[in-house]
Design an enzyme around this catalytic site. Structure first.
Site, PDB file in Angstrom:
ATOM      1  N   ILE A 150      -1.402   1.472   1.878  1.00 38.69           N
ATOM      2  CA  ILE A 150      -2.815   1.104   1.964  1.00 38.69           C
ATOM      3  C   ILE A 150      -3.435   1.637   3.251  1.00 38.69           C
ATOM      4  O   ILE A 150      -4.580   2.105   3.262  1.00 38.69           O
ATOM      5  CB  ILE A 150      -2.974  -0.425   1.875  1.00 38.69           C
ATOM      6  CG1 ILE A 150      -2.652  -0.900   0.458  1.00 38.69           C
ATOM      7  CG2 ILE A 150      -4.385  -0.861   2.264  1.00 38.69           C
ATOM      8  CD1 ILE A 150      -2.773  -2.386   0.265  1.00 38.69           C
ATOM      9  N   ALA A 205      -1.426   2.016  -4.521  1.00 35.32           N
ATOM     10  CA  ALA A 205      -1.379   1.639  -3.108  1.00 35.32           C
ATOM     11  C   ALA A 205      -0.613   0.343  -2.923  1.00 35.32           C
ATOM     12  O   ALA A 205      -0.828  -0.626  -3.649  1.00 35.32           O
ATOM     13  CB  ALA A 205      -2.794   1.489  -2.542  1.00 35.32           C
ATOM     14  N   CYS A 206       0.304   0.350  -1.967  1.00 37.89           N
ATOM     15  CA  CYS A 206       1.042  -0.855  -1.605  1.00 37.89           C
ATOM     16  C   CYS A 206       1.228  -0.847  -0.089  1.00 37.89           C
ATOM     17  O   CYS A 206       0.719   0.034   0.604  1.00 37.89           O
ATOM     18  CB  CYS A 206       2.374  -0.935  -2.328  1.00 37.89           C
ATOM     19  SG  CYS A 206       3.532   0.375  -1.901  1.00 37.89           S
ATOM     20  N   ASP A 207       1.940  -1.805   0.431  1.00 37.64           N
ATOM     21  CA  ASP A 207       2.092  -1.924   1.877  1.00 37.64           C
ATOM     22  C   ASP A 207       2.764  -0.700   2.494  1.00 37.64           C
ATOM     23  O   ASP A 207       2.264  -0.115   3.445  1.00 37.64           O
ATOM     24  CB  ASP A 207       2.897  -3.175   2.228  1.00 37.64           C
ATOM     25  CG  ASP A 207       2.004  -4.400   2.332  1.00 37.64           C
ATOM     26  OD1 ASP A 207       0.829  -4.228   2.663  1.00 37.64           O
ATOM     27  OD2 ASP A 207       2.483  -5.508   2.077  1.00 37.64           O
ATOM     28  N   GLY A 214       3.958   2.141   0.701  1.00 41.15           N
ATOM     29  CA  GLY A 214       3.679   3.421   0.058  1.00 41.15           C
ATOM     30  C   GLY A 214       4.919   4.186  -0.328  1.00 41.15           C
ATOM     31  O   GLY A 214       4.864   5.409  -0.509  1.00 41.15           O
TER      32      GLY A 214
END
Length: 536
Positions: free
Chosen positions: A480, A446-448, A450
């Site tokens: 996220i 998960a990252c800002d 995606g």
């Protein structure tokens, strides 16, 4: 105490700018395909385009009056065309919908799109990207706040009625407010920014923007400038002149390519060994962040990037060349596809000359410090791994596009005791990874946003799980905001994002790491999953 406080404050400012830039890019990046489509239509059918009224291809000249608008059919009906409606309505509405969706789901996107129509019509022909970036998320936020008091309190059977009417009323008032109040303000702001950029171009000062843009790229602070200013103003320039050099101020792959080529020839240790592979990823794939660790490991190399970036901008200013749409990702292929008709010479030269200047400046810097670099490597090992970890920290999210780079760095140099200590200092800090009671079937990076780097990170772990012979485990990447608690057994995030991920999926197992490139915690996750499956 003062030093610590100042550092923390500066880091907080950097993180806030990163989040703002990430939010802007989150609205623009998912819609880049629409920008490219519009750019291709424009490149073909504007008067100076390949098939426009001034095209040498006579058999197709008729098309521009229909595509651009202004042509009339047999019954006298005037065609509105595609170019104008797409840039005036479709693209801003897509941006507003995406921004609203980020804030409050699909219904927030719908409300944001309606609000954007208010600012678009109220702007009276001015391209309202900036207005859409404000109206969309703001309207969605208002809807979210308005609905908060009765969340979970509506009697069964009335949810749809309440949701639809609350959204409808918010959309109605938001559109009116955007039309009467926001549109005039944004029209003025857009005009001021456009005049400022025009003044920089006319005075020949635009190349100086590289002094800000190139360091900002390395610190992941460029999204606010690129997507907040360059993309909307560049698109407006395309409407007016058929091209814009603003699309190449940040996205030009030349400076990064020149840097990596110089390191491949004159560098030392792992940096020299991994630079050729990084060049392919950066220049052909368009993932510029692969060269950031090299600059962080040797900060003076930023001078080469600034010189090369300014050279590229100056070349486009001289040749009056540019692109018809954003080059995203910043690959040479994306640059060439989006190059405006008649601009190929200037654009190609801007890439080649910027790469050449960066190569020369970087080579001089590397040769001047080569003796010290060799001594430092012999004493404490290569610093590239630690620089990769700092790159992740600066970005504030996973950057697994560099996982292969880190693996190559580890293979290129046998770590000394000093190198091992440096790597350990930058290694991940994760508690409770070795054991877990909850069955793990779905692992999520998960990252800002995606996209991009998180996808490659998922690929790295997916390959490790496959090589371990573990089945019935999926590894995916998501933003996220889009984490699904029902499909997230284990979530891997960069340490600055873990709290946000926990808020989305409180029941999942969370792994918080610093270094996503070649993390030893990946192996711990694999062993934990293997132990669970063997215990069944």
């Amino acid at each position: 105490m003062t030093t610590t406080s100042t550092t923390t404050q500066q880091g907080g400012v950097r993180v806030r700018i990163q989040r703002f830039g990430t939010f802007l890019s989150g609205m623009v990046m998912p819609n880049i395909a629409a920008f490219i489509a519009w750019g291709l239509i424009t490149a073909l059918f504007i008067p100076t385009g390949w098939l426009g009224s001034e095209s040498p291809v006579e058999g197709w000249r008729w098309a521009d009056s229909y595509i651009l608008g202004g042509g009339t059919g047999p019954d006298g009906t005037e065609f509105p065309g595609l170019v104008g409606p797409i840039i005036t309505y479709l693209l801003p509405i897509l941006i507003a919908f995406t921004g609203g969706r980020i804030v409050h789901g699909h219904r927030g996107g719908v409300v944001g799109a309606v609000a954007a129509m208010g600012v678009i019509v109220g702007a009276n022909g001015t391209i309202m990207f900036l207005g859409a970036m404000i109206a969309g998320p703001l309207a969605a936020l208002i809807l979210k706040l308005v609905e908060k008091p009765w969340q979970g309190k509506i009697k069964p059977g009335f949810e749809m009625l309440v949701d639809n009417f609350s959204a409808g009323f918010v959309a109605f008032f938001s559109a009116l407010a955007a039309f009467f109040f926001l549109a005039p303000v944004m029209r003025f702001v857009t005009e001021v920014l456009g005049n400022a950029v025009g003044w920089l171009v006319q005075t020949g000062l635009l190349p100086l923007a590289s002094i800000i843009v190139e360091p900002a790229k390395v610190l992941f602070l460029n999204n606010a400038i690129n997507h907040g200013v360059f993309t909307p103003l560049g698109t407006q320039q395309v409407v007016d002149t058929g091209r814009s050099l603003l699309f190449l101020v940040e996205a030009n792959p030349g400076p990064g390519a020149g840097l990596l080529l110089a390191i491949a020839v004159f560098g030392v240790g792992a940096a020299r060994a991994t630079a050729p592979g990084a060049f392919i990823i950066q220049f052909l794939g368009g993932i510029h962040e692969v060269y950031f660790p090299y600059v962080l490991a040797k900060p003076m190399l930023i001078l080469g990037l600034i010189a090369g970036g300014a050279t590229g901008v100056l070349t486009n200013v001289i040749f009056q060349s540019g692109l018809v749409a954003p080059a995203s990702p910043g690959s040479i292929f994306a640059v060439l596809i989006n190059t405006a008709p008649g601009s190929y010479l200037g654009v190609v030269l801007s890439v080649v000359l910027s790469a050449g200047v960066t190569f020369l400046v970087t080579a001089l810097l590397l040769l001047a410090s080569r003796k010290r670099d060799l001594e430092r490597e012999a004493e404490s090992g290569d610093s590239l791994a630690a620089a990769i970890a700092r790159t992740e920290l600066n970005k504030g999210k996973s950057s697994s596009a560099l996982s292969g780079l880190a693996a190559g760095a580890g293979a290129a140099t046998a770590p000394t005791a000093g190198a091992q200590a440096s790597t350990a200092a930058a290694a991940d800090q994760v508690a409770g990874v070795s054991t877990a009671d909850k069955p793990i079937h779905n692992i999520v990076f998960a990252c800002d946003a995606g996209m991009g780097s998180s996808a490659m990170g998922a690929s790295v772990l997916r390959n490790k799980i496959k090589k371990a012979g573990i089945e019935n485990v999926t590894v995916v990447n998501k933003a996220i905001a889009n984490l699904d608690p029902a499909a997230s057994d284990l979530v891997i995030t960069q340490n600055q994002l873990t709290d946000r991920a926990k808020a989305q999926t409180p029941d999942a197992i969370h792994v918080s790491v610093d270094n996503f490139m070649n993390s030893p915690k990946y192996d711990e996750v694999v062993e934990m999953v293997r132990a669970q499956h063997e215990a069944k």
